[in-house]
Design a protein around this motif. Structure first.
Motif, PDB file in Angstrom:
ATOM      1  N   ALA A 144       0.865  -1.177   0.000  1.00 21.10           N
ATOM      2  CA  ALA A 144       0.000   0.000   0.000  1.00 21.10           C
ATOM      3  C   ALA A 144       0.901   1.226   0.000  1.00 21.10           C
ATOM      4  O   ALA A 144       1.885   1.282   0.726  1.00 21.10           O
ATOM      5  CB  ALA A 144      -0.886  -0.005   1.243  1.00 21.10           C
ATOM      6  N   ILE A 145       0.579   2.205  -0.830  1.00 22.27           N
ATOM      7  CA  ILE A 145       1.478   3.337  -0.975  1.00 22.27           C
ATOM      8  C   ILE A 145       1.584   4.103   0.335  1.00 22.27           C
ATOM      9  O   ILE A 145       0.604   4.312   1.036  1.00 22.27           O
ATOM     10  CB  ILE A 145       1.020   4.252  -2.120  1.00 22.27           C
ATOM     11  CG1 ILE A 145       2.123   5.256  -2.461  1.00 22.27           C
ATOM     12  CG2 ILE A 145      -0.263   4.964  -1.791  1.00 22.27           C
ATOM     13  CD1 ILE A 145       1.972   5.882  -3.811  1.00 22.27           C
ATOM     14  N   ALA A 146       2.767   4.482   0.694  1.00 29.10           N
ATOM     15  CA  ALA A 146       2.989   5.179   1.956  1.00 29.10           C
ATOM     16  C   ALA A 146       2.763   6.667   1.789  1.00 29.10           C
ATOM     17  O   ALA A 146       2.933   7.223   0.712  1.00 29.10           O
ATOM     18  CB  ALA A 146       4.423   4.916   2.436  1.00 29.10           C
ATOM     19  N   GLN A 147       2.373   7.302   2.867  1.00 31.95           N
ATOM     20  CA  GLN A 147       2.158   8.742   2.835  1.00 31.95           C
ATOM     21  C   GLN A 147       3.497   9.469   2.836  1.00 31.95           C
ATOM     22  O   GLN A 147       4.460   9.031   3.472  1.00 31.95           O
ATOM     23  CB  GLN A 147       1.338   9.167   4.057  1.00 31.95           C
ATOM     24  CG  GLN A 147       0.983  10.646   4.073  1.00 31.95           C
ATOM     25  CD  GLN A 147       0.056  10.968   5.217  1.00 31.95           C
ATOM     26  OE1 GLN A 147      -0.544  10.094   5.815  1.00 31.95           O
ATOM     27  NE2 GLN A 147      -0.071  12.243   5.530  1.00 31.95           N
ATOM     28  N   GLU A 163      -2.512   9.624  -1.359  1.00 31.60           N
ATOM     29  CA  GLU A 163      -3.385   8.465  -1.182  1.00 31.60           C
ATOM     30  C   GLU A 163      -3.571   7.762  -2.517  1.00 31.60           C
ATOM     31  O   GLU A 163      -3.594   8.407  -3.569  1.00 31.60           O
ATOM     32  CB  GLU A 163      -4.764   8.885  -0.640  1.00 31.60           C
ATOM     33  CG  GLU A 163      -4.738   9.466   0.760  1.00 31.60           C
ATOM     34  CD  GLU A 163      -6.130   9.851   1.237  1.00 31.60           C
ATOM     35  OE1 GLU A 163      -7.120   9.322   0.693  1.00 31.60           O
ATOM     36  OE2 GLU A 163      -6.220  10.694   2.142  1.00 31.60           O
ATOM     37  N   VAL A 164      -3.724   6.437  -2.477  1.00 33.82           N
ATOM     38  CA  VAL A 164      -3.990   5.667  -3.691  1.00 33.82           C
ATOM     39  C   VAL A 164      -4.980   4.560  -3.371  1.00 33.82           C
ATOM     40  O   VAL A 164      -4.906   3.927  -2.323  1.00 33.82           O
ATOM     41  CB  VAL A 164      -2.680   5.076  -4.282  1.00 33.82           C
ATOM     42  CG1 VAL A 164      -2.022   4.131  -3.312  1.00 33.82           C
ATOM     43  CG2 VAL A 164      -2.958   4.384  -5.594  1.00 33.82           C
ATOM     44  N   ARG A 169      -8.002   2.157  -8.827  1.00 32.37           N
ATOM     45  CA  ARG A 169      -6.919   2.835  -9.547  1.00 32.37           C
ATOM     46  C   ARG A 169      -7.047   4.360  -9.471  1.00 32.37           C
ATOM     47  O   ARG A 169      -6.788   5.072 -10.449  1.00 32.37           O
ATOM     48  CB  ARG A 169      -6.863   2.374 -11.012  1.00 32.37           C
ATOM     49  CG  ARG A 169      -6.660   0.877 -11.169  1.00 32.37           C
ATOM     50  CD  ARG A 169      -6.702   0.463 -12.632  1.00 32.37           C
ATOM     51  NE  ARG A 169      -6.588  -0.981 -12.756  1.00 32.37           N
ATOM     52  CZ  ARG A 169      -5.439  -1.644 -12.909  1.00 32.37           C
ATOM     53  NH1 ARG A 169      -4.307  -0.969 -12.949  1.00 32.37           N
ATOM     54  NH2 ARG A 169      -5.424  -2.959 -13.011  1.00 32.37           N
ATOM     55  N   LEU A 170      -7.445   4.830  -8.303  1.00 40.28           N
ATOM     56  CA  LEU A 170      -7.635   6.266  -8.101  1.00 40.28           C
ATOM     57  C   LEU A 170      -6.457   6.855  -7.340  1.00 40.28           C
ATOM     58  O   LEU A 170      -5.870   6.209  -6.457  1.00 40.28           O
ATOM     59  CB  LEU A 170      -8.935   6.537  -7.341  1.00 40.28           C
ATOM     60  CG  LEU A 170     -10.231   6.084  -8.031  1.00 40.28           C
ATOM     61  CD1 LEU A 170     -11.435   6.378  -7.144  1.00 40.28           C
ATOM     62  CD2 LEU A 170     -10.381   6.768  -9.378  1.00 40.28           C
ATOM     63  N   LEU A 171      -6.110   8.090  -7.641  1.00 36.55           N
ATOM     64  CA  LEU A 171      -5.017   8.815  -7.006  1.00 36.55           C
ATOM     65  C   LEU A 171      -5.559  10.095  -6.389  1.00 36.55           C
ATOM     66  O   LEU A 171      -6.491  10.709  -6.917  1.00 36.55           O
ATOM     67  CB  LEU A 171      -3.932   9.160  -8.031  1.00 36.55           C
ATOM     68  CG  LEU A 171      -3.388   8.004  -8.878  1.00 36.55           C
ATOM     69  CD1 LEU A 171      -2.591   8.546 -10.046  1.00 36.55           C
ATOM     70  CD2 LEU A 171      -2.542   7.074  -8.025  1.00 36.55           C
ATOM     71  N   LYS A 172      -4.960  10.512  -5.280  1.00 38.71           N
ATOM     72  CA  LYS A 172      -5.380  11.745  -4.619  1.00 38.71           C
ATOM     73  C   LYS A 172      -4.154  12.521  -4.178  1.00 38.71           C
ATOM     74  O   LYS A 172      -3.215  11.945  -3.625  1.00 38.71           O
ATOM     75  CB  LYS A 172      -6.269  11.433  -3.412  1.00 38.71           C
ATOM     76  CG  LYS A 172      -6.841  12.670  -2.735  1.00 38.71           C
ATOM     77  CD  LYS A 172      -7.767  12.283  -1.588  1.00 38.71           C
ATOM     78  CE  LYS A 172      -8.330  13.535  -0.901  1.00 38.71           C
ATOM     79  NZ  LYS A 172      -9.208  13.188   0.230  1.00 38.71           N
ATOM     80  N   ASP A 173      -4.185  13.837  -4.394  1.00 39.64           N
ATOM     81  CA  ASP A 173      -3.083  14.737  -4.023  1.00 39.64           C
ATOM     82  C   ASP A 173      -1.772  14.247  -4.643  1.00 39.64           C
ATOM     83  O   ASP A 173      -0.934  13.635  -3.985  1.00 39.64           O
ATOM     84  CB  ASP A 173      -2.949  14.852  -2.497  1.00 39.64           C
ATOM     85  CG  ASP A 173      -4.150  15.528  -1.873  1.00 39.64           C
ATOM     86  OD1 ASP A 173      -4.839  16.284  -2.588  1.00 39.64           O
ATOM     87  OD2 ASP A 173      -4.400  15.316  -0.679  1.00 39.64           O
ATOM     88  N   VAL A 174      -1.614  14.539  -5.904  1.00 41.48           N
ATOM     89  CA  VAL A 174      -0.490  14.039  -6.695  1.00 41.48           C
ATOM     90  C   VAL A 174       0.463  15.193  -7.018  1.00 41.48           C
ATOM     91  O   VAL A 174       0.034  16.308  -7.315  1.00 41.48           O
ATOM     92  CB  VAL A 174      -0.982  13.404  -8.008  1.00 41.48           C
ATOM     93  CG1 VAL A 174       0.189  12.849  -8.815  1.00 41.48           C
ATOM     94  CG2 VAL A 174      -2.000  12.317  -7.723  1.00 41.48           C
TER      95      VAL A 174
END
Length: 359
Positions: A144-147, A163-164, A169-174
């Motif tokens: 899980a992708i780390a913050q 966040e992912v 397959r959604l991304l947030k704050d990229v």
């Protein structure tokens, strides 16, 4: 004096080596039980478990070294006191600090060695351990992708995602950090987006192009922007590193990129300063152990052992508390990282003052 210094140094090095080895084995005990479960339940090959155990040795050694430093200081000073040698030295006009100078020098060298261990050996070992455990236990090479973690998406792109959602397959704050040869990078920030294979589609994007001085020369808003990665997204997400798997230099580089993009580094700043403060605790503990040993009467061994265990436990409790306060923003990152060392340094100064005044 050289003979005296060598004598005191030998008294210190013996307990230090034995205690460091003993605590390293003790700290590895929990890992051994976990790996035994892998062999019995998960049917993991014995060779793989041995490899995992070896990869945890640097982490155990890094924690054992400060404990061993305090133990060695208290036991060596207590031995000199118990046999009356410390009294003779002080009667001859030597201060406690002068008598303990070899221990302080060794404490400084141990701190430097521990820093090198944490900077060059431990991050690589932690990263290899994380990857191997994921592959053996879950058969899933992608965590899980780390913050607050950057990862590289090709020769000219770095990515940061807060966040992912891998299911959708959604991304947030990229943040996309596009490197420009011979110039400052171009920064793209997006509130949300999604990915498919190697393609990312970002929405509500702000583009900032920096000039030669690092100031924003061009800023533009885009409803949608697309970027193609060098490899499939899932593979790149698996290559990210947690702060424990990064050196202080790598953390500093991430913090610099985040600040340049206008993002708050958050807990990364605390981790960055901790990677220096923890190794230097060895020198602080030597400085505290010298006068503290005088409080044990005639150098009773039980006092040295009890004081070492108690002070080590208190140090790590204070460290965990101050780190949590730093991560929550209640303390500045510098204060959170250095509070345990400063507290013990103040206690050492007070005890040294009492010891020299009493002497």
């Amino acid at each position: 004096m050289r003979l005296l210094d060598r004598y005191v140094a030998v008294e210190f090095l013996g307990p230090f080596a034995v205690t460091a080895a003993g605590f390293m084995v003790l700290l590895l005990t929990s890992t051994i039980f976990q790996l035994a479960d892998l062999v019995v339940v998960q049917r993991v090959a014995a060779l793989s478990t041995v490899n995992l155990l070896l990869l945890k040795v640097p982490a155990a050694l890094s924690l054992a070294i400060p404990i061993a430093t305090l133990f060695a200081t208290l036991l060596a000073t207590g031995r000199l006191m118990r046999d009356g040698e410390l009294t003779v030295m002080r009667t001859a006009g030597l201060s406690l600090l002068r008598i303990g100078t070899p221990m302080l020098v060794l404490g400084g060298l141990i701190s430097a060695a521990n820093y090198a261990l944490n900077e060059y050996v431990l991050p690589a070992a932690n990263y290899r351990y994380e990857v191997l455990v994921r592959r053996l236990m879950s058969q899933d090479p992608v965590p899980a992708i780390a913050q607050d973690v950057f990862f590289r998406g090709g020769p000219s792109h770095w990515f940061y995602v807060r966040e992912v959602n891998r299911d959708q397959r959604l991304l947030k704050d990229v943040l996309v950090y596009e490197l420009v040869p011979g110039s400052f990078p171009t920064l793209y920030t997006a509130r949300r987006g999604y990915y498919q294979g190697r393609t990312w589609v970002l929405e509500d994007v702000t583009m900032k192009r920096l000039d030669e001085q690092g100031y924003v020369a061009v800023e533009a808003a885009m409803r949608r922007w697309q970027v193609t990665l060098a490899e499939p997204t899932e593979s790149l997400l698996g290559a990210q590193k947690s702060p424990d798997a990064m050196s202080r230099r790598e953390l500093g580089e991430q913090i610099r990129r985040m600040r340049q993009a206008g993002l708050a580094p958050g807990s990364l700043l605390v981790d960055y300063h901790v990677k220096l403060s923890l190794p230097l605790s060895c020198l602080v503990l030597v400085l505290l152990g010298l006068p503290l040993a005088l409080q044990g009467g005639r150098g009773d061994r039980s006092f040295g052992v009890a004081a070492s265990l108690g002070l080590t436990l208190l140090y790590y409790i204070l460290f965990a508390l101050s780190r949590s306060l730093g991560n929550s923003g209640s303390l500045s990152p510098v204060a959170a990282a250095w509070l345990p060392n400063l507290t013990y340094l103040a206690a050492a100064g007070w005890l040294l003052h009492r010891a020299e005044w009493a002497g």
